[in-house]
Enzyme design. Structure first.
Site, short mmCIF file in Angstrom:
data_model
loop_
_atom_site.label_atom_id
_atom_site.label_comp_id
_atom_site.label_asym_id
_atom_site.label_seq_id
_atom_site.Cartn_x
_atom_site.Cartn_y
_atom_site.Cartn_z
N ASP A 31 0.86 -1.19 0.00
CA ASP A 31 0.00 0.00 0.00
C ASP A 31 0.89 1.23 0.00
O ASP A 31 1.92 1.25 0.69
CB ASP A 31 -0.90 -0.01 1.25
CG ASP A 31 -2.10 0.93 1.13
OD1 ASP A 31 -1.87 2.13 0.93
OD2 ASP A 31 -3.24 0.45 1.23
N ALA A 73 -6.08 -2.34 -3.94
CA ALA A 73 -5.52 -1.00 -4.13
C ALA A 73 -6.09 -0.35 -5.38
O ALA A 73 -6.16 -0.98 -6.43
CB ALA A 73 -4.00 -1.08 -4.25
N TYR A 141 -13.31 5.97 -13.60
CA TYR A 141 -13.11 4.97 -12.53
C TYR A 141 -13.72 3.63 -12.95
O TYR A 141 -13.05 2.59 -12.96
CB TYR A 141 -13.72 5.48 -11.23
CG TYR A 141 -13.88 4.42 -10.16
CD1 TYR A 141 -12.77 3.80 -9.59
CD2 TYR A 141 -15.15 4.02 -9.73
CE1 TYR A 141 -12.92 2.82 -8.61
CE2 TYR A 141 -15.30 3.05 -8.76
CZ TYR A 141 -14.19 2.45 -8.20
OH TYR A 141 -14.35 1.47 -7.25
P1 NAD Z 1 -9.60 2.84 0.33
O1 NAD Z 1 -9.21 4.13 -0.35
O2 NAD Z 1 -9.86 2.86 1.78
O3 NAD Z 1 -8.49 1.73 0.02
C1 NAD Z 1 -7.68 1.75 -1.14
C2 NAD Z 1 -6.26 1.50 -0.70
O4 NAD Z 1 -5.41 1.45 -1.86
C3 NAD Z 1 -5.72 2.63 0.18
O5 NAD Z 1 -5.14 2.10 1.34
C4 NAD Z 1 -4.69 3.33 -0.69
O6 NAD Z 1 -3.64 3.90 0.05
C5 NAD Z 1 -4.24 2.19 -1.59
N1 NAD Z 1 -3.69 2.66 -2.86
C6 NAD Z 1 -4.25 3.56 -3.72
N2 NAD Z 1 -3.44 3.75 -4.77
C7 NAD Z 1 -2.36 2.94 -4.58
C8 NAD Z 1 -1.19 2.68 -5.34
N3 NAD Z 1 -0.94 3.32 -6.49
N4 NAD Z 1 -0.29 1.80 -4.84
C9 NAD Z 1 -0.51 1.17 -3.66
N5 NAD Z 1 -1.61 1.37 -2.92
C10 NAD Z 1 -2.52 2.23 -3.39
O7 NAD Z 1 -10.87 2.30 -0.47
P2 NAD Z 1 -11.82 1.07 -0.16
O8 NAD Z 1 -13.16 1.61 -0.01
O9 NAD Z 1 -11.25 0.21 0.89
O10 NAD Z 1 -11.75 0.31 -1.54
C11 NAD Z 1 -11.01 -0.89 -1.73
C12 NAD Z 1 -11.26 -1.42 -3.14
O11 NAD Z 1 -12.64 -1.71 -3.29
C13 NAD Z 1 -10.91 -0.43 -4.24
O12 NAD Z 1 -10.31 -1.14 -5.30
C14 NAD Z 1 -12.24 0.12 -4.68
O13 NAD Z 1 -12.24 0.53 -6.03
C15 NAD Z 1 -13.13 -1.08 -4.45
N6 NAD Z 1 -14.54 -0.72 -4.22
C16 NAD Z 1 -14.90 -0.11 -3.07
C17 NAD Z 1 -16.24 0.18 -2.84
C18 NAD Z 1 -16.74 0.84 -1.57
O14 NAD Z 1 -17.95 1.00 -1.41
N7 NAD Z 1 -15.88 1.22 -0.63
C19 NAD Z 1 -17.18 -0.14 -3.82
C20 NAD Z 1 -16.76 -0.75 -5.00
C21 NAD Z 1 -15.43 -1.08 -5.19
#
Ligand code: NAD
Length: 319
Positions: A31, A73, A141
């Site tokens: 991360d 991520a 996205y």
């Molecule tokens: P979040 O932002 O809390 O977690 C994403 C993590 O990825 C973060 O810790 C961030 O630091 C890390 N990250 C981002 N870019 C990075 C990079 N270039 N290299 C390394 N690490 C990187 O978001 P979340 O809500 O926990 O989402 C997790 C996953 O689930 C994501 O892929 C998101 O697209 C997907 N998602 C989430 C939801 C939701 O409702 N939260 C819905 C659909 C899909």
């Protein structure tokens, strides 16, 4: 199993890493902490602060030789992606390809991929949306997430890299960042408990989303370690809940006496979506266990204890 979780310092990835450790797996985390937090990383996981786009990702794979990669991520904000589409392609497509190349080179068996049910289908033609619904993302996205679904398919066909794609709904629960533009439950819960002014609802509040508690999404990932090879699965309840209803329930549970404010509708948001989870039930043995009422109570409990100042402003995801 030896599992590498990307985005393991994030909201969902942190919960998954914790559950994997509890189930006896070995866990490493990659991360860059761009929207994640060190305190989400469970003790017992080995942590690499690395961007998934970096060449040094190969070193992590060399050290860890993960059997499964759980890929969470991402840049994950619909509205931001319309402002900076190239960045979203860079991280979510090219960064993910860097990851798949490492999987290929270091013999990873399987990738679990966090896709999005809220952003790949576009404005639904029917509800709840099944996995066979046409895919028409309306923002960079959603397009970037769908692009990776294609890459996973072709890596399996050409290189034998196994995958399961989980299309998440609106995930909510403890540790979701309440200071972003998105993540309506976390934002409302935090404002209701700690805010100086009532929450603002964008538009009429009659827009509907499929809200699933984070532990259920974690469970889908655990089941997919050994099931659902080559499949795409909606991780949804099939039920849409309006933003007005979310506010109402949170206010009721917290004993909050004020009404919300209403602001301008946000452009580019789908009006109603819910995800049909029957395929996940049949093939993964997954269904959501936590009711909306219980999940909202658990989220409020968390935000009651959380220090409102402890987290910086950052993006989060509603889709
Ligand atoms: P979040 O932002 O809390 O977690 C994403 C993590 O990825 C973060 O810790 C961030 O630091 C890390 N990250 C981002 N870019 C990075 C990079 N270039 N290299 C390394 N690490 C990187 O978001 P979340 O809500 O926990 O989402 C997790 C996953 O689930 C994501 O892929 C998101 O697209 C997907 N998602 C989430 C939801 C939701 O409702 N939260 C819905 C659909 C899909």
């Amino acid at each position: 199993m030896n599992v590498l979780v990307t985005g393991g310092a994030g909201f969902i990835g942190g919960h998954i890493a914790e559950a994997l450790l509890d189930a006896g797996h070995q866990v490493s985390i990659v991360d860059d902490l761009s929207s994640g937090f060190r305190e989400n990383i469970p003790a017992g996981a080995r942590f690499y602060q690395i961007d998934i786009r970096a060449a040094s990702l190969a070193e992590v794979f060399k050290n860890e030789l993960p059997e499964v990669v759980c890929h969470q991520a991402a840049k994950a904000n619909v509205r931001e992606s319309l402002e900076v589409p190239v960045l979203y392609a860079d991280v979510n497509i090219l960064g993910s390809l860097n990851l798949l190349e490492c999987c290929r080179k270091f013999g990873t068996r399987k990738v679990l991929f966090a896709s999005t049910g809220g952003a790949v289908y576009g404005e639904p033609e029917f509800l709840p949306v099944t996995e066979d619904h046409p895919v028409h993302p309306l923002d960079p996205y959603g397009a970037s997430k769908h692009a990776l679904e294609h890459y996973l398919y072709l890596y399996r066909a050409n290189f034998g890299l196994e995958y399961t794609i989980l299309r998440y709904p609106n995930v909510y629960g403890p540790r979701q960042n309440p200071f972003g533009e998105a993540g309506v439950v976390a934002i409302f819960a935090n404002q209701i408990l700690h805010g100086d002014a009532p929450p603002t609802i964008n538009g009429t509040g009659e827009q509907e989303r499929d809200f699933v508690f984070v532990s259920d999404v974690v469970q889908a990932n655990l089941l997919a370690l050994n099931r659902g090879d080559g499949g795409i699965f909606n991780i949804g309840s099939g039920v849409g809940t309006s933003v007005n209803r979310i506010f109402q329930l949170l206010a009721q549970f917290a004993g909050y006496p004020y009404s919300p404010r209403y602001g301008e509708p946000k452009q580019g948001e789908v009006s109603k979506i819910s995800l049909d989870g029957r395929r996940a039930l049949e093939q993964l043995g997954w269904s959501p266990r936590v009711s909306l009422e219980d999940g909202l109570q658990l989220t409020l409990d968390y935000f009651r204890k959380a220090n409102r100042q402890s987290r910086p402003l950052s993006v989060n995801c509603t889709n």
